[in-house]
Design a protein around this motif. Structure first.
Motif, PDB file in Angstrom:
ATOM      1  N   ARG A  56       5.225   0.059  -5.685  1.00  0.00           N
ATOM      2  CA  ARG A  56       5.828   1.336  -6.066  1.00  0.00           C
ATOM      3  C   ARG A  56       4.991   2.472  -5.523  1.00  0.00           C
ATOM      4  O   ARG A  56       3.762   2.428  -5.544  1.00  0.00           O
ATOM      5  N   TRP A  57       5.672   3.482  -4.999  1.00  0.00           N
ATOM      6  CA  TRP A  57       5.047   4.727  -4.598  1.00  0.00           C
ATOM      7  C   TRP A  57       3.873   4.500  -3.646  1.00  0.00           C
ATOM      8  O   TRP A  57       4.013   3.882  -2.610  1.00  0.00           O
ATOM      9  N   ASP A  58       2.699   5.006  -3.987  1.00  0.00           N
ATOM     10  CA  ASP A  58       1.562   4.972  -3.068  1.00  0.00           C
ATOM     11  C   ASP A  58       1.162   3.562  -2.673  1.00  0.00           C
ATOM     12  O   ASP A  58       0.638   3.354  -1.571  1.00  0.00           O
ATOM     13  N   SER A  59       1.366   2.585  -3.557  1.00  0.00           N
ATOM     14  CA  SER A  59       0.948   1.226  -3.232  1.00  0.00           C
ATOM     15  C   SER A  59       1.655   0.715  -1.981  1.00  0.00           C
ATOM     16  O   SER A  59       1.077  -0.054  -1.195  1.00  0.00           O
ATOM     17  N   LEU A  60       2.899   1.143  -1.756  1.00  0.00           N
ATOM     18  CA  LEU A  60       3.611   0.737  -0.541  1.00  0.00           C
ATOM     19  C   LEU A  60       2.954   1.307   0.709  1.00  0.00           C
ATOM     20  O   LEU A  60       2.866   0.635   1.746  1.00  0.00           O
ATOM     21  N   TRP A  61       2.490   2.533   0.618  1.00  0.00           N
ATOM     22  CA  TRP A  61       1.821   3.144   1.764  1.00  0.00           C
ATOM     23  C   TRP A  61       0.504   2.434   2.070  1.00  0.00           C
ATOM     24  O   TRP A  61       0.170   2.207   3.236  1.00  0.00           O
ATOM     25  N   TYR A  62      -0.234   2.083   1.026  1.00  0.00           N
ATOM     26  CA  TYR A  62      -1.506   1.391   1.250  1.00  0.00           C
ATOM     27  C   TYR A  62      -1.284   0.028   1.912  1.00  0.00           C
ATOM     28  O   TYR A  62      -2.016  -0.346   2.841  1.00  0.00           O
ATOM     29  N   THR A  63      -0.282  -0.718   1.440  1.00  0.00           N
ATOM     30  CA  THR A  63      -0.054  -2.038   2.032  1.00  0.00           C
ATOM     31  C   THR A  63       0.435  -1.924   3.475  1.00  0.00           C
ATOM     32  O   THR A  63       0.120  -2.781   4.310  1.00  0.00           O
ATOM     33  N   ARG A  64       1.169  -0.872   3.792  1.00  0.00           N
ATOM     34  CA  ARG A  64       1.600  -0.681   5.184  1.00  0.00           C
ATOM     35  C   ARG A  64       0.420  -0.359   6.087  1.00  0.00           C
ATOM     36  O   ARG A  64       0.372  -0.795   7.241  1.00  0.00           O
ATOM     37  N   VAL A  65      -0.534   0.413   5.577  1.00  0.00           N
ATOM     38  CA  VAL A  65      -1.745   0.656   6.361  1.00  0.00           C
ATOM     39  C   VAL A  65      -2.500  -0.651   6.576  1.00  0.00           C
ATOM     40  O   VAL A  65      -2.983  -0.937   7.678  1.00  0.00           O
ATOM     41  N   ALA A  66      -2.607  -1.452   5.508  1.00  0.00           N
ATOM     42  CA  ALA A  66      -3.307  -2.733   5.619  1.00  0.00           C
ATOM     43  C   ALA A  66      -2.610  -3.645   6.633  1.00  0.00           C
ATOM     44  O   ALA A  66      -3.268  -4.342   7.414  1.00  0.00           O
ATOM     45  N   ALA A  67      -1.304  -3.643   6.638  1.00  0.00           N
ATOM     46  CA  ALA A  67      -0.552  -4.568   7.494  1.00  0.00           C
ATOM     47  C   ALA A  67      -0.456  -4.093   8.937  1.00  0.00           C
ATOM     48  O   ALA A  67      -0.585  -4.897   9.871  1.00  0.00           O
ATOM     49  N   LEU A  85      -1.493   8.737   7.539  1.00  0.00           N
ATOM     50  CA  LEU A  85      -2.846   9.268   7.715  1.00  0.00           C
ATOM     51  C   LEU A  85      -3.331  10.014   6.477  1.00  0.00           C
ATOM     52  O   LEU A  85      -4.530  10.282   6.343  1.00  0.00           O
ATOM     53  N   ALA A  86      -2.418  10.342   5.578  1.00  0.00           N
ATOM     54  CA  ALA A  86      -2.807  11.021   4.337  1.00  0.00           C
ATOM     55  C   ALA A  86      -3.604  10.107   3.415  1.00  0.00           C
ATOM     56  O   ALA A  86      -4.299  10.594   2.512  1.00  0.00           O
ATOM     57  N   PHE A  87      -3.525   8.799   3.623  1.00  0.00           N
ATOM     58  CA  PHE A  87      -4.141   7.838   2.713  1.00  0.00           C
ATOM     59  C   PHE A  87      -5.471   7.340   3.281  1.00  0.00           C
ATOM     60  O   PHE A  87      -5.515   6.784   4.375  1.00  0.00           O
ATOM     61  N   PHE A  88      -6.519   7.527   2.501  1.00  0.00           N
ATOM     62  CA  PHE A  88      -7.859   7.151   2.944  1.00  0.00           C
ATOM     63  C   PHE A  88      -7.979   5.629   3.052  1.00  0.00           C
ATOM     64  O   PHE A  88      -7.258   4.882   2.376  1.00  0.00           O
ATOM     65  N   PRO A  89      -8.906   5.122   3.868  1.00  0.00           N
ATOM     66  CA  PRO A  89      -8.804   3.738   4.329  1.00  0.00           C
ATOM     67  C   PRO A  89      -9.471   2.645   3.497  1.00  0.00           C
ATOM     68  O   PRO A  89      -9.215   1.470   3.765  1.00  0.00           O
ATOM     69  N   LEU A  90     -10.318   2.956   2.524  1.00  0.00           N
ATOM     70  CA  LEU A  90     -11.096   1.869   1.921  1.00  0.00           C
ATOM     71  C   LEU A  90     -10.215   0.845   1.210  1.00  0.00           C
ATOM     72  O   LEU A  90     -10.411  -0.374   1.376  1.00  0.00           O
ATOM     73  N   LEU A  91      -9.238   1.294   0.421  1.00  0.00           N
ATOM     74  CA  LEU A  91      -8.374   0.330  -0.266  1.00  0.00           C
ATOM     75  C   LEU A  91      -7.597  -0.538   0.722  1.00  0.00           C
ATOM     76  O   LEU A  91      -7.611  -1.776   0.577  1.00  0.00           O
ATOM     77  N   PRO A  92      -6.917   0.014   1.722  1.00  0.00           N
ATOM     78  CA  PRO A  92      -6.228  -0.881   2.667  1.00  0.00           C
ATOM     79  C   PRO A  92      -7.189  -1.777   3.441  1.00  0.00           C
ATOM     80  O   PRO A  92      -6.822  -2.907   3.793  1.00  0.00           O
TER      81      PRO A  92
END
Length: 389
Positions: A56-67, A85-92
């Motif tokens: 949901r929401w931001d979690s989808l963006w993080y997983t797309r960065v990871a993938a 690019l708005a999402f910082f990289p450590l979590l992904p």
């Protein structure tokens, strides 16, 4: 409190874990209640609690960065561009690492990171409050953070728990005079969320203050000055490195990241847009109730910060929570997200923790239990609805 110029003696790790056990067990109980409530509510609505926590929401963006890495964006009908690019990289980065080392998907890896980071954050909050006000206040502080109305975010594949863990332990290291540890954790916090700048500012203020104090003390007291200086140098590297990389990628230099955020509707306008948003709620009766609630909420946050100042909290905590609060309340977009953006501002909760610590254990447990139940219901309702991002 421990002098900031010399490292404090730390208890053995096993002893530290036993010392924090009441806070961690209580935190685990609150989070378990929230997850069970979410599972039951979701099942009744024919939804998957697992999906709600991971996709949901931001979690989808993080997983797309990871993938897929950076470069993915969405173009809106009005011409705005939402870039990952708005999402910082450590979590992904961590999601990609966990997925590479295990059979977990990127989404489940994010959930695992959040699941591990949230008790680490609670432990860090306990450590800070215990260091400043004692063990009982530390336990209450961790539990108050757990029972916040938006506490369910702590169990999602979001970056709030990871950031709060890094920030809390960095602040604890600052208070204990462990400058290298504080600088490294501050740098990692800066790779997690834009508000990592608050951790850097807290460390720098504490270091400069200790340097000024050191000038009036014997030279021996400055034996750890090089560690303090190196900690100051390490602290901003994470955030600065990512912002400069985004600027290079976008061709806009240091302003590149601000442009990315601006396309998302985010910016710092001193709270003008948020004030207009609240004021618009008073144009009709049903929405006026929401306006009253928002006004009371903002007043409560300001009152808590004033209480922190009056209690004489250590300067690093005041600087950190002040910046986190200002960035959350004075941002120009995503007004429904402001409670979540305030989640890392845990020093604001210390006045409440102290008040609970002064009560009998049975009374404070009853209060926290009632609030935990209400928070669990709200979290389940929120995630099963449209909800703010």
């Amino acid at each position: 409190m421990t002098d900031l110029d010399t490292p404090a003696a730390a208890p053995p790790r096993a002893g530290a874990l036993r010392h924090a056990a009441p806070a961690l067990l209580g935190y685990a109980g609150v989070r378990a209640l929230g997850l069970i409530t979410l599972a039951l509510w979701s099942a009744a609505n024919g939804k998957s609690a697992h999906t709600l926590l991971t996709a949901r929401w931001d979690s989808l963006w993080y997983t797309r960065v990871a993938a897929f890495g950076y470069g993915w964006e969405v173009r809106l009908p009005n011409g705005d561009v939402h870039s990952n690019l708005a999402f910082f990289p450590l979590l992904p980065w961590l999601e990609r690492l966990v997925a590479a080392l295990s059979p977990l998907s990127y989404a489940d890896a994010g959930l695992l990171v959040g699941t591990l980071a949230s008790p680490a954050a609670a432990w860090g909050i306990f450590a800070v409050a215990d260091h400043v006000y004692g063990r009982r206040a530390g336990v209450c502080a961790a539990l108050v953070w757990a029972v916040l109305p938006v506490g369910i975010v702590q169990s999602m594949a979001y970056s709030e728990s990871l950031f709060t863990a890094l920030a809390a332990w960095s602040l604890y290291a600052v208070l204990a005079g462990r400058w290298l540890t504080a600088g490294l954790l501050a740098s990692l916090a800066g790779l997690t969320r834009p508000v990592g700048a608050a951790v850097v500012a807290a460390l720098w203020v504490a270091a400069i203050t200790s340097f000024v104090r050191e000038r009036s003390t014997p030279p021996a007291r400055g034996a750890f000055g090089w560690r303090r200086a190196l900690g100051m140098l390490l602290a901003p590297l994470g955030a600065a490195g990512y912002v400069l990389w985004v600027g290079h990628r976008t061709g806009r230099g240091p302003l590149g990241y601000l442009d990315v955020q601006g396309q998302w509707g985010n910016g710092f306008d001193g709270g003008y847009a948020f004030a207009r948003f609240v004021g618009d709620k008073f144009t009709s009766f049903p929405s006026a109730l929401a306006g009253v609630g928002l006004t009371v909420g903002v007043a409560l946050v300001i009152w808590l910060y004033v209480s922190c100042v009056r209690q004489g909290q250590p300067l690093p905590l005041l600087v950190y929570s002040g910046i986190v609060t200002a960035l959350a309340l004075c941002a120009s977009g995503y007004f429904g997200s402001k409670p979540r953006l305030l989640l890392p501002a845990f020093p604001l909760l210390l006045p409440l923790a102290l008040a609970l610590a002064r009560l009998r254990t049975s009374r404070s447990a009853a209060i926290l239990g009632a609030v935990a139940a209400a928070s669990a219901v709200y979290g389940a309702f929120w995630l099963n609805g449209s909800g703010p991002p």
